[in-house]
Design an enzyme around this catalytic site. Sequence first.
Site, PDB file in Angstrom:
ATOM      1  N   ARG A  14       0.843  -1.210   0.000  1.00 46.64           N
ATOM      2  CA  ARG A  14       0.000   0.000   0.000  1.00 46.64           C
ATOM      3  C   ARG A  14       0.874   1.254   0.000  1.00 46.64           C
ATOM      4  O   ARG A  14       0.918   1.996  -0.976  1.00 46.64           O
ATOM      5  CB  ARG A  14      -0.945  -0.033   1.223  1.00 46.64           C
ATOM      6  CG  ARG A  14      -2.054   1.002   1.196  1.00 46.64           C
ATOM      7  CD  ARG A  14      -1.641   2.391   1.627  1.00 46.64           C
ATOM      8  NE  ARG A  14      -1.017   2.430   2.959  1.00 46.64           N
ATOM      9  CZ  ARG A  14      -0.415   3.516   3.416  1.00 46.64           C
ATOM     10  NH1 ARG A  14      -0.344   4.619   2.701  1.00 46.64           N
ATOM     11  NH2 ARG A  14       0.167   3.504   4.620  1.00 46.64           N
ATOM     12  N   ASP A  15       1.631   1.472   1.050  1.00 49.05           N
ATOM     13  CA  ASP A  15       2.399   2.715   1.166  1.00 49.05           C
ATOM     14  C   ASP A  15       3.483   2.758   0.088  1.00 49.05           C
ATOM     15  O   ASP A  15       3.838   3.824  -0.409  1.00 49.05           O
ATOM     16  CB  ASP A  15       3.048   2.792   2.563  1.00 49.05           C
ATOM     17  CG  ASP A  15       3.320   4.212   3.000  1.00 49.05           C
ATOM     18  OD1 ASP A  15       3.214   5.126   2.177  1.00 49.05           O
ATOM     19  OD2 ASP A  15       3.655   4.411   4.181  1.00 49.05           O
ATOM     20  N   HIS A 206       6.130   4.571  12.412  1.00 51.84           N
ATOM     21  CA  HIS A 206       5.957   4.513  10.939  1.00 51.84           C
ATOM     22  C   HIS A 206       6.921   5.542  10.358  1.00 51.84           C
ATOM     23  O   HIS A 206       6.591   6.719  10.225  1.00 51.84           O
ATOM     24  CB  HIS A 206       4.498   4.839  10.603  1.00 51.84           C
ATOM     25  CG  HIS A 206       4.164   4.859   9.145  1.00 51.84           C
ATOM     26  ND1 HIS A 206       3.444   3.856   8.522  1.00 51.84           N
ATOM     27  CD2 HIS A 206       4.418   5.757   8.166  1.00 51.84           C
ATOM     28  CE1 HIS A 206       3.259   4.150   7.245  1.00 51.84           C
ATOM     29  NE2 HIS A 206       3.848   5.306   7.003  1.00 51.84           N
ATOM     30  N   HIS A 208       9.316   6.952   7.563  1.00 50.61           N
ATOM     31  CA  HIS A 208       9.830   7.018   6.184  1.00 50.61           C
ATOM     32  C   HIS A 208      11.319   7.354   6.283  1.00 50.61           C
ATOM     33  O   HIS A 208      11.744   8.076   7.186  1.00 50.61           O
ATOM     34  CB  HIS A 208       9.041   8.049   5.372  1.00 50.61           C
ATOM     35  CG  HIS A 208       7.675   7.549   4.992  1.00 50.61           C
ATOM     36  ND1 HIS A 208       7.397   7.027   3.750  1.00 50.61           N
ATOM     37  CD2 HIS A 208       6.531   7.439   5.708  1.00 50.61           C
ATOM     38  CE1 HIS A 208       6.130   6.630   3.716  1.00 50.61           C
ATOM     39  NE2 HIS A 208       5.573   6.875   4.891  1.00 50.61           N
ATOM     40  N   CYS A 239       4.387   9.116  -0.194  1.00 47.51           N
ATOM     41  CA  CYS A 239       2.973   9.508  -0.247  1.00 47.51           C
ATOM     42  C   CYS A 239       2.818  10.522  -1.364  1.00 47.51           C
ATOM     43  O   CYS A 239       3.556  11.505  -1.416  1.00 47.51           O
ATOM     44  CB  CYS A 239       2.521  10.114   1.084  1.00 47.51           C
ATOM     45  SG  CYS A 239       0.853  10.809   0.983  1.00 47.51           S
ATOM     46  N   ASN A 248       9.006   3.855   3.245  1.00 46.98           N
ATOM     47  CA  ASN A 248       9.154   3.458   4.649  1.00 46.98           C
ATOM     48  C   ASN A 248      10.467   2.726   4.811  1.00 46.98           C
ATOM     49  O   ASN A 248      11.023   2.213   3.855  1.00 46.98           O
ATOM     50  CB  ASN A 248       8.047   2.465   5.024  1.00 46.98           C
ATOM     51  CG  ASN A 248       6.814   3.167   5.452  1.00 46.98           C
ATOM     52  OD1 ASN A 248       5.970   3.428   4.643  1.00 46.98           O
ATOM     53  ND2 ASN A 248       6.723   3.487   6.722  1.00 46.98           N
TER      54      ASN A 248
HETATM   55  P1  HMG Z   1     -13.100  14.659  -1.741  1.00 41.49           P
HETATM   56  O1  HMG Z   1     -12.942  14.977  -3.193  1.00 41.49           O
HETATM   57  O2  HMG Z   1     -13.095  15.799  -0.771  1.00 41.49           O
HETATM   58  O3  HMG Z   1     -14.335  13.702  -1.422  1.00 41.49           O
HETATM   59  O4  HMG Z   1     -11.945  13.648  -1.336  1.00 41.49           O
HETATM   60  P2  HMG Z   1     -15.838  13.697  -1.787  1.00 41.49           P
HETATM   61  O5  HMG Z   1     -16.524  13.044  -0.640  1.00 41.49           O
HETATM   62  O6  HMG Z   1     -16.293  15.065  -2.226  1.00 41.49           O
HETATM   63  O7  HMG Z   1     -15.903  12.720  -3.039  1.00 41.49           O
HETATM   64  C1  HMG Z   1     -15.361  13.035  -4.311  1.00 41.49           C
HETATM   65  C2  HMG Z   1     -15.455  11.815  -5.224  1.00 41.49           C
HETATM   66  O8  HMG Z   1     -14.679  10.747  -4.695  1.00 41.49           O
HETATM   67  C3  HMG Z   1     -16.881  11.272  -5.327  1.00 41.49           C
HETATM   68  O9  HMG Z   1     -16.987  10.703  -6.628  1.00 41.49           O
HETATM   69  C4  HMG Z   1     -16.903  10.162  -4.318  1.00 41.49           C
HETATM   70  O10 HMG Z   1     -17.852   9.172  -4.587  1.00 41.49           O
HETATM   71  C5  HMG Z   1     -15.501   9.608  -4.469  1.00 41.49           C
HETATM   72  P3  HMG Z   1     -17.791  11.443  -7.818  1.00 41.49           P
HETATM   73  O11 HMG Z   1     -19.200  11.513  -7.305  1.00 41.49           O
HETATM   74  O12 HMG Z   1     -17.159  12.790  -7.952  1.00 41.49           O
HETATM   75  O13 HMG Z   1     -17.557  10.553  -8.981  1.00 41.49           O
HETATM   76  N1  HMG Z   1     -15.042   8.936  -3.242  1.00 41.49           N
HETATM   77  C6  HMG Z   1     -14.545   7.689  -3.209  1.00 41.49           C
HETATM   78  N2  HMG Z   1     -14.360   6.774  -4.175  1.00 41.49           N
HETATM   79  C7  HMG Z   1     -13.833   5.592  -3.778  1.00 41.49           C
HETATM   80  N3  HMG Z   1     -13.511   5.299  -2.523  1.00 41.49           N
HETATM   81  C8  HMG Z   1     -13.683   6.194  -1.533  1.00 41.49           C
HETATM   82  C9  HMG Z   1     -14.224   7.453  -1.874  1.00 41.49           C
HETATM   83  N4  HMG Z   1     -14.525   8.554  -1.148  1.00 41.49           N
HETATM   84  C10 HMG Z   1     -15.034   9.444  -1.993  1.00 41.49           C
HETATM   85  N5  HMG Z   1     -13.355   5.901  -0.293  1.00 41.49           N
HETATM   86  C11 HMG Z   1     -11.113  11.816  -0.063  1.00 41.49           C
HETATM   87  C12 HMG Z   1     -11.847  13.143  -0.035  1.00 41.49           C
HETATM   88  C13 HMG Z   1     -10.796  11.446   1.365  1.00 41.49           C
HETATM   89  C14 HMG Z   1     -12.012  10.759  -0.689  1.00 41.49           C
HETATM   90  C15 HMG Z   1      -9.831  11.997  -0.909  1.00 41.49           C
HETATM   91  O14 HMG Z   1      -9.147  13.094  -0.423  1.00 41.49           O
HETATM   92  C16 HMG Z   1      -8.947  10.776  -0.863  1.00 41.49           C
HETATM   93  O15 HMG Z   1      -9.290   9.723  -1.392  1.00 41.49           O
HETATM   94  N6  HMG Z   1      -7.776  10.916  -0.238  1.00 41.49           N
HETATM   95  C17 HMG Z   1      -6.858   9.779  -0.049  1.00 41.49           C
HETATM   96  C18 HMG Z   1      -5.438  10.247  -0.225  1.00 41.49           C
HETATM   97  C19 HMG Z   1      -4.525   9.075  -0.016  1.00 41.49           C
HETATM   98  O16 HMG Z   1      -4.888   7.925  -0.193  1.00 41.49           O
HETATM   99  N7  HMG Z   1      -3.270   9.385   0.372  1.00 41.49           N
HETATM  100  C20 HMG Z   1      -2.258   8.377   0.607  1.00 41.49           C
HETATM  101  C21 HMG Z   1      -2.529   7.568   1.823  1.00 41.49           C
HETATM  102  S1  HMG Z   1      -2.121   8.397   3.343  1.00 41.49           S
HETATM  103  C22 HMG Z   1      -0.445   8.065   3.590  1.00 41.49           C
HETATM  104  O17 HMG Z   1       0.212   7.557   2.717  1.00 41.49           O
HETATM  105  C23 HMG Z   1       0.145   8.370   4.930  1.00 41.49           C
HETATM  106  C24 HMG Z   1       0.421   7.116   5.760  1.00 41.49           C
HETATM  107  O18 HMG Z   1       1.275   6.210   5.089  1.00 41.49           O
HETATM  108  C25 HMG Z   1       1.067   7.506   7.106  1.00 41.49           C
HETATM  109  C26 HMG Z   1       2.264   8.442   6.919  1.00 41.49           C
HETATM  110  O19 HMG Z   1       3.240   8.062   6.252  1.00 41.49           O
HETATM  111  O20 HMG Z   1       2.200   9.543   7.485  1.00 41.49           O
HETATM  112  C27 HMG Z   1      -0.885   6.366   6.086  1.00 41.49           C
HETATM  113 MG    MG Z   2       3.422   6.352   5.077  1.00 42.75          MG
END
Ligand code: HMG
Ligand code: MG
Length: 287
Positions: A14-15, A206, A208, A239, A248
Amino acid sequence: MTTDRVTLFEVGPRDGLQNIKVFVPTKDKIALVNALSRTGLTKIEAASFVSPRWVPQMADGAEVVAGIERVPGVAIAALTPNLKGYQAAKAARVDEVAVFASASEGFSRANLNCSIAESLERFRPLMEEAHADGMPVRGYLSCVIACPYDGATAPKAVAGVAEKLLEMGCYEISLGDTIGAGNSASLSALLDAVLDRIPAKKLVGHFHDTGGTALEMIEVALERGLRVFDASAGGLGGCPYAPGARGNVDTLAALRRIEALGFSCGIDSAALEEATRIAARIGSAVD
Ligand code: HMG
Ligand code: MG
């Protein structure tokens, strides 16, 4: 669990793969998870049920989870930012999910398109449904040392959001040094503030490895009582919303360091070397 036991939580599929610029074929993702499942790892984050417009690399989460071999004793985890993501993860039959918040406002906006407070509100219905389903929910907290948008993060701010995630029902909090800006000193200062309010057994490292300091940070965290660390096979990752963030800490390097310190992780290093070769092949094929 005895005190000399350490859990490595594999987040590479995933990450790691979320940050590769081109789409990694589903069959390669499945091959990586299958290889990791044969190493003795007990937790593997295999997918992300986020918006495919935000992270197209993870759009095949359901296919990945459906295609992998389910090895007894290996929990398959997935990231879920909201109820929609949770319901998709549940339909895919994952064993646990994770919500993810930020300790800094800038990264919260960039990664989740909302403030920290709004992100916690979005998690509420997810937490309620997961609780009713008996689904374990992990909490990630990003930018615990520094944020690519807001600079250094105050340790007290981290402790505050971590406490809220625990109160909401997360079983543990993974403290993310998202951009790999930390070192022994900054991690010690952070843990001083967080351990004041949260026991070590609820915390995860966690780290990186952007700055090459992840292993020394694991060592500091072990001294402070943490016993779970996230790691990524081959050091894949980053990310997409944290510019410059590298992968990571490499799982094999973490295993070697942790075992050299006298702890046991229950992982077969030859099998992990094989999984690391697969991760490296995926990484080099798309560089
Ligand atoms: P948004 O645009 O504000 O959300 O995004 P929305 O609720 O307005 O929805 C927009 C569209 O997305 C809609 O579709 C929803 O249905 C769809 P449309 O009607 O326009 O066709 N949607 C989804 N589709 C599939 N699955 C879902 C989903 N939710 C809404 N779950 C949102 C808000 C949170 C969805 C967006 O910002 C997002 O997906 N962000 C994820 C970003 C991400 O994955 N980043 C990487 C992971 S975090 C990370 O790596 C850090 C970590 O490793 C720890 C660290 O290292 O610090 C964990
Ligand atoms: Mg991470």
